[in-house]
Design an enzyme around this catalytic site. Structure first.
Site, short mmCIF file in Angstrom:
data_model
loop_
_atom_site.label_atom_id
_atom_site.label_comp_id
_atom_site.label_asym_id
_atom_site.label_seq_id
_atom_site.Cartn_x
_atom_site.Cartn_y
_atom_site.Cartn_z
N ILE A 155 31.64 25.11 -18.29
CA ILE A 155 30.66 25.46 -17.26
C ILE A 155 30.94 24.55 -16.07
CG2 ILE A 155 28.88 26.38 -18.79
CD1 ILE A 155 27.44 23.74 -18.70
N ASP A 156 30.50 24.97 -14.90
CA ASP A 156 30.81 24.23 -13.68
C ASP A 156 30.20 22.83 -13.69
OD1 ASP A 156 32.06 26.52 -12.74
OD2 ASP A 156 30.24 27.25 -11.77
N LYS A 157 30.77 21.95 -12.89
CA LYS A 157 30.27 20.58 -12.75
C LYS A 157 28.77 20.55 -12.45
CE LYS A 157 30.53 16.62 -9.59
NZ LYS A 157 31.14 16.07 -8.37
#
Length: 302
Positions: A136-138
């Site tokens: 998942i994104d930062k």
């Protein structure tokens, strides 16, 4: 050295532009360096970046293998929702990168996992992605599934590929959604101009399906439950922006002027359900809404 071979069906496009479309994970500047170093051959001959391809051209790209940097274990606190001898379920905080990459080799979830698990992590994808089955994104918080051995990794990878994993997110988007629920079925691929962005791309994109359901409406925002049928890069962020309701705080796909000031997008991976790779029983986990998300809702409601 990795070698890729392509055959052109187009005419008159600069080869650096054409290749940046074909190889989405390489920047145009890096492709130009490959051309300068004579690592791009057209019909067996080195060409310059301004060469314009012709239909039927055979394009061979040689990509030098980079030496992987040393990745070290770091004593970083991580929240474990579940653990056994095969898997870990973790609740990733907002702001933490999942795995090391160029220019960012410390402070990631992988660094933390190395300290917590020692050698008990799958190594199918190399040291840079020890244990990492999906990402998942930062600036997205929430649940991640980690493989502690290669057998569980291979099984879980296949289940993600076949869309057999339940993934439910919660988000707050700009504007008021009229429909109580809906489905967004629009292919996603690299943005044709801005290579680091994704976009709805009917020509070169892959099928992407997102289901949404309204949880709560506000004067100028909507609290939404989102379920992924597929799992493309930035899928929720791209799809919600595509229908005119970008995720609040999204600096890439969102609005230039943000009324609600938060760091990164208001997007949380809340529920993850799957059949255990070796125990063959269904398991489902939920990560509670983080403080930043609750504060945003409180601010909007207030």
């Amino acid at each position: 050295m990795e070698e890729k071979v392509f055959y052109s069906e187009e005419n008159g496009i600069r080869i650096d532009v054409w290749l940046s479309e074909k190889i989405g994970d390489l920047s145009r500047s890096y492709i130009q360096k490959l051309l300068k170093d004579k690592n791009v051959l057209v019909n067996g001959n080195a060409v310059k970046a301004n060469y314009k391809i012709a239909e039927g051209d055979q394009v061979t790209v040689k990509i030098p293998k980079e030496k992987e940097p040393e990745i070290v274990a770091e004593d970083i606190e991580i929240q474990i929702l579940y653990e056994d001898e095969d898997i870990l379920v973790v609740n990733k905080p907002k702001g933490m990168v999942v795995h090391p990459a160029a220019g960012n080799y410390s402070g990631t979830l992988v660094n933390a996992l190395m300290a917590y698990c020692g050698e008990n992590l799958s190594d199918i994808n190399g040291i840079m992605r020890l244990g990492i089955v999906h990402r998942i994104d930062k600036d997205t918080s929430g649940i991640l599934l980690v493989a502690k051995n290669n057998t569980s990794h291979e099984i879980l990878t296949e289940r993600f590929k076949n869309h057999d994993i339940k993934r439910v997110y919660e988000t707050v988007v700009h504007g008021v959604l009229r429909e109580d629920f809906g489905k967004i079925d629009a292919p996603i691929g690299r943005h044709p101009v801005y290579r680091k962005k994704m976009a709805v791309n009917t020509k070169n994109g892959k099928r992407a399906v997102t289901h949404f359901k309204v949880i709560e409406r506000f004067d100028n925002a909507t609290y939404v439950k989102v379920t992924l049928e597929t799992g493309r890069t930035h899928q929720i962020r791209v799809h919600m922006s595509h229908i005119g309701h970008p995720v609040i705080g999204d600096e890439v796909y969102g609005r230039k002027k943000e009324k609600y000031r938060i760091e990164g997008q208001a997007l949380h991976a809340k529920v993850l359900g799957f059949v255990h790779p070796l125990k063959n029983k269904y398991m489902e986990f939920e990560a509670p809404l983080p403080e930043y998300f609750c504060e945003l809702l409180k601010k909007i409601r207030g």
